[in-house]
Design a protein around this motif. Structure first.
Motif, mmCIF file in Angstrom:
data_model
loop_
_atom_site.group_PDB
_atom_site.id
_atom_site.type_symbol
_atom_site.label_atom_id
_atom_site.label_comp_id
_atom_site.label_asym_id
_atom_site.label_seq_id
_atom_site.Cartn_x
_atom_site.Cartn_y
_atom_site.Cartn_z
ATOM 1 N N HIS A 149 0.849 -1.194 0.000
ATOM 2 C CA HIS A 149 0.000 0.000 0.000
ATOM 3 C C HIS A 149 0.881 1.238 0.000
ATOM 4 C CE1 HIS A 149 -3.128 -2.812 1.169
ATOM 5 N NE2 HIS A 149 -4.042 -1.843 1.145
ATOM 6 N N ALA A 150 0.309 2.335 -0.477
ATOM 7 C CA ALA A 150 0.958 3.647 -0.403
ATOM 8 C C ALA A 150 0.182 4.517 0.579
ATOM 9 C CB ALA A 150 1.005 4.309 -1.764
ATOM 10 N N PRO A 156 -4.022 0.847 -2.212
ATOM 11 C CA PRO A 156 -3.394 -0.436 -2.509
ATOM 12 C C PRO A 156 -2.704 -0.387 -3.872
ATOM 13 C CG PRO A 156 -5.768 -0.590 -2.789
ATOM 14 C CD PRO A 156 -5.494 0.762 -2.207
ATOM 15 N N LEU A 157 -1.514 -0.968 -3.964
ATOM 16 C CA LEU A 157 -0.814 -0.991 -5.244
ATOM 17 C C LEU A 157 -1.320 -2.156 -6.107
ATOM 18 C CD1 LEU A 157 2.856 -0.024 -4.306
ATOM 19 C CD2 LEU A 157 0.786 1.379 -4.510
ATOM 20 N N ALA A 158 -0.941 -2.133 -7.373
ATOM 21 C CA ALA A 158 -1.457 -3.122 -8.322
ATOM 22 C C ALA A 158 -0.871 -4.513 -8.112
ATOM 23 C CB ALA A 158 -1.184 -2.649 -9.754
ATOM 24 N N GLU A 159 0.210 -4.623 -7.348
ATOM 25 C CA GLU A 159 0.783 -5.936 -7.044
ATOM 26 C C GLU A 159 -0.104 -6.656 -6.031
ATOM 27 O OE1 GLU A 159 2.042 -9.001 -7.153
ATOM 28 O OE2 GLU A 159 3.885 -8.046 -7.931
ATOM 29 N N ARG A 160 -0.729 -7.761 -6.455
ATOM 30 C CA ARG A 160 -1.656 -8.470 -5.593
ATOM 31 C C ARG A 160 -1.007 -9.633 -4.852
ATOM 32 N NH1 ARG A 160 -6.593 -6.470 -6.193
ATOM 33 N NH2 ARG A 160 -7.428 -8.170 -4.923
ATOM 34 N N ARG A 161 0.218 -9.987 -5.219
ATOM 35 C CA ARG A 161 0.911 -11.046 -4.496
ATOM 36 C C ARG A 161 1.429 -10.508 -3.159
ATOM 37 N NH1 ARG A 161 4.734 -12.462 -9.535
ATOM 38 N NH2 ARG A 161 4.524 -10.177 -9.652
ATOM 39 N N ASP A 181 1.241 4.573 -7.267
ATOM 40 C CA ASP A 181 -0.039 5.273 -7.092
ATOM 41 C C ASP A 181 -1.243 4.357 -7.263
ATOM 42 O OD1 ASP A 181 0.057 4.792 -9.787
ATOM 43 O OD2 ASP A 181 -0.145 6.890 -10.410
ATOM 44 N N GLY A 182 -1.009 3.051 -7.388
ATOM 45 C CA GLY A 182 -2.114 2.107 -7.516
ATOM 46 C C GLY A 182 -2.514 1.806 -8.942
ATOM 47 N N THR A 183 -1.944 2.498 -9.911
ATOM 48 C CA THR A 183 -2.272 2.257 -11.309
ATOM 49 C C THR A 183 -1.341 1.202 -11.897
ATOM 50 O OG1 THR A 183 -0.759 3.980 -12.121
ATOM 51 C CG2 THR A 183 -3.012 4.649 -11.552
ATOM 52 N N GLY A 184 -1.562 0.882 -13.172
ATOM 53 C CA GLY A 184 -0.658 0.014 -13.909
ATOM 54 C C GLY A 184 -0.696 -1.434 -13.443
ATOM 55 N N ALA A 185 0.431 -2.108 -13.648
ATOM 56 C CA ALA A 185 0.551 -3.526 -13.312
ATOM 57 C C ALA A 185 1.995 -3.819 -12.966
ATOM 58 C CB ALA A 185 0.103 -4.395 -14.486
ATOM 59 N N PRO A 186 2.244 -4.823 -12.121
ATOM 60 C CA PRO A 186 3.627 -5.185 -11.802
ATOM 61 C C PRO A 186 4.334 -5.731 -13.025
ATOM 62 C CG PRO A 186 2.090 -6.781 -10.881
ATOM 63 C CD PRO A 186 1.268 -5.649 -11.399
ATOM 64 N N ALA A 187 5.642 -5.455 -13.123
ATOM 65 C CA ALA A 187 6.436 -5.909 -14.265
ATOM 66 C C ALA A 187 7.782 -6.429 -13.769
ATOM 67 C CB ALA A 187 6.648 -4.761 -15.247
ATOM 68 N N PRO A 188 8.315 -7.480 -14.410
ATOM 69 C CA PRO A 188 9.648 -7.968 -14.029
ATOM 70 C C PRO A 188 10.700 -6.878 -14.217
ATOM 71 C CG PRO A 188 8.517 -9.536 -15.458
ATOM 72 C CD PRO A 188 7.713 -8.271 -15.495
#
Length: 345
Positions: free
Chosen positions: A275-276, A286-291, A323-330
């Motif tokens: 979270h931020a 909450p950030l976009a990383e759900r793991r 900021d909660g947008t986007g998606a996690p990336a390697p």
């Protein structure tokens, strides 16, 4: 020459030859493993010069290399805009690492005793040891202040996981300008809800320093709960600000914190979600990383954070917008404990 002397010489020669043979096998096995990983699409890792000087060689990531081979666990570097490129390994091994403004802190295995031994080593920009202190437990968190004048680290002295409640930590802070060493933040006075607070089960972990290098944020654990605290180094005090905050990481501009938060209906061994927190308004996102992320994130710039998740060779690094947008990336495969050098504020 006596028979006993000839026998001693023979035995010594056999032992030496055996040692050379074992060393050769180990080197060959490490090289073979590294080649196998490279053939499988893994990173190429070669020994070279690694610097912590901001801007030396452009914007870069320095991290613990987890790729299998002779340079595993060494600090390595890649250009920030080519994280999948060849890695330059330093020869300096760390279990946990962080750096800023030409100063690094390396938590490493010491060795030499019956039990495991660990040290906190302060490094200069050329990765030369400036000072070192023995650690009381297993390294878990490390941070350097934005100006490179303060270093902090956390170790487990009982238990080995933040997931449960049966653990004990020790967090230390070293001022490199004065040599002042706070062996444990548990010696600081605690204020909770406007009152002085004392308890036998107090633990601190996850320090993140303010831009002015006068204070810090951290996690306080007590009574089965966790709190975000604001610390004052000169006054040697901490003040609780918010419940259910762990491993905070302060944004470069000092306005936001990204942290791991325990959320309901999650497995006991993986209870967190990133979270931020906006420090001015108190709003959480909450950030976009759900793991579940059991790490103290690192800001790669003013908008993105990086963090570790379990991988095939121990850990991989990922990045996600703060900021909660986007998606996690390697970000980096087979890597841990990154520091962004030359990062924009």
């Amino acid at each position: 020459m006596t028979f006993q002397r000839r026998l001693l010489i023979l035995v010594t020669a056999v032992v030496l030859l055996a040692g050379v043979g074992v060393a050769a096998v180990v080197r060959a096995s490490s090289r073979a493993a590294e080649k196998d990983q490279a053939r499988a699409g893994g990173p190429v890792v070669e020994r070279g010069r690694v610097s912590l000087t901001p801007g030396d060689g452009g914007r870069r990531i320095v991290f613990r290399n987890m790729a299998w081979g002779p340079h595993r666990d060494e600090l390595a570097t890649v250009p920030a805009d080519r994280p999948d490129g060849p890695r330059t390994a330093s020869g300096v091994s760390c279990l946990r690492f962080h750096a800023a403004a030409g100063t690094g802190v390396c938590l490493q295995a010491g060795g030499g005793g019956v039990q495991d031994a660990y040290r906190a080593v302060v490094l200069d920009a050329g990765l030369k040891e400036v000072s070192a202190r023995d650690l009381a437990g297993i390294p878990t968190r490390a941070r350097v202040s934005p100006g490179g004048h303060l270093a902090a680290w956390t170790v487990f002295v009982g238990g080995d996981s933040y997931a449960g409640t049966d653990f004990s930590t020790r967090t230390s802070v070293l001022d490199l300008r004065t040599g002042t060493f706070e062996a444990s933040l548990e010696d600081f006075a605690i204020r909770r809800d406007g009152q002085e607070y004392k308890a036998a089960d107090v633990n601190f972990w996850g320090v993140t320093f303010t831009p002015d290098e006068r204070g810090f944020y951290a996690t306080l654990g007590t009574g089965g709960k966790t709190y975000l605290v604001r610390g004052d180094l000169a006054a040697r005090t901490v003040t609780t600000l918010r419940e259910n905050v762990e491993c905070p990481s302060l944004s470069p501009d000092g306005t936001r914190i990204v942290f791991k938060k325990r959320v309901p209906d999650q497995p006991a061994e993986s209870p967190w979600r990133l979270h931020a927190l906006d420090l001015a308004t108190g709003a959480e996102t909450p950030l976009a990383e759900r793991r579940s992320v059991d790490d103290q994130v690192v800001w790669t710039d003013g908008a993105t954070v990086a963090y570790a998740l379990p991988g095939d060779f121990g850990a991989d690094l990922y990045a996600v917008p703060a900021d909660g947008t986007g998606a996690p990336a390697p970000l980096l495969a087979s890597a841990l404990a990154p520091a962004l050098l030359g990062a924009t504020r």
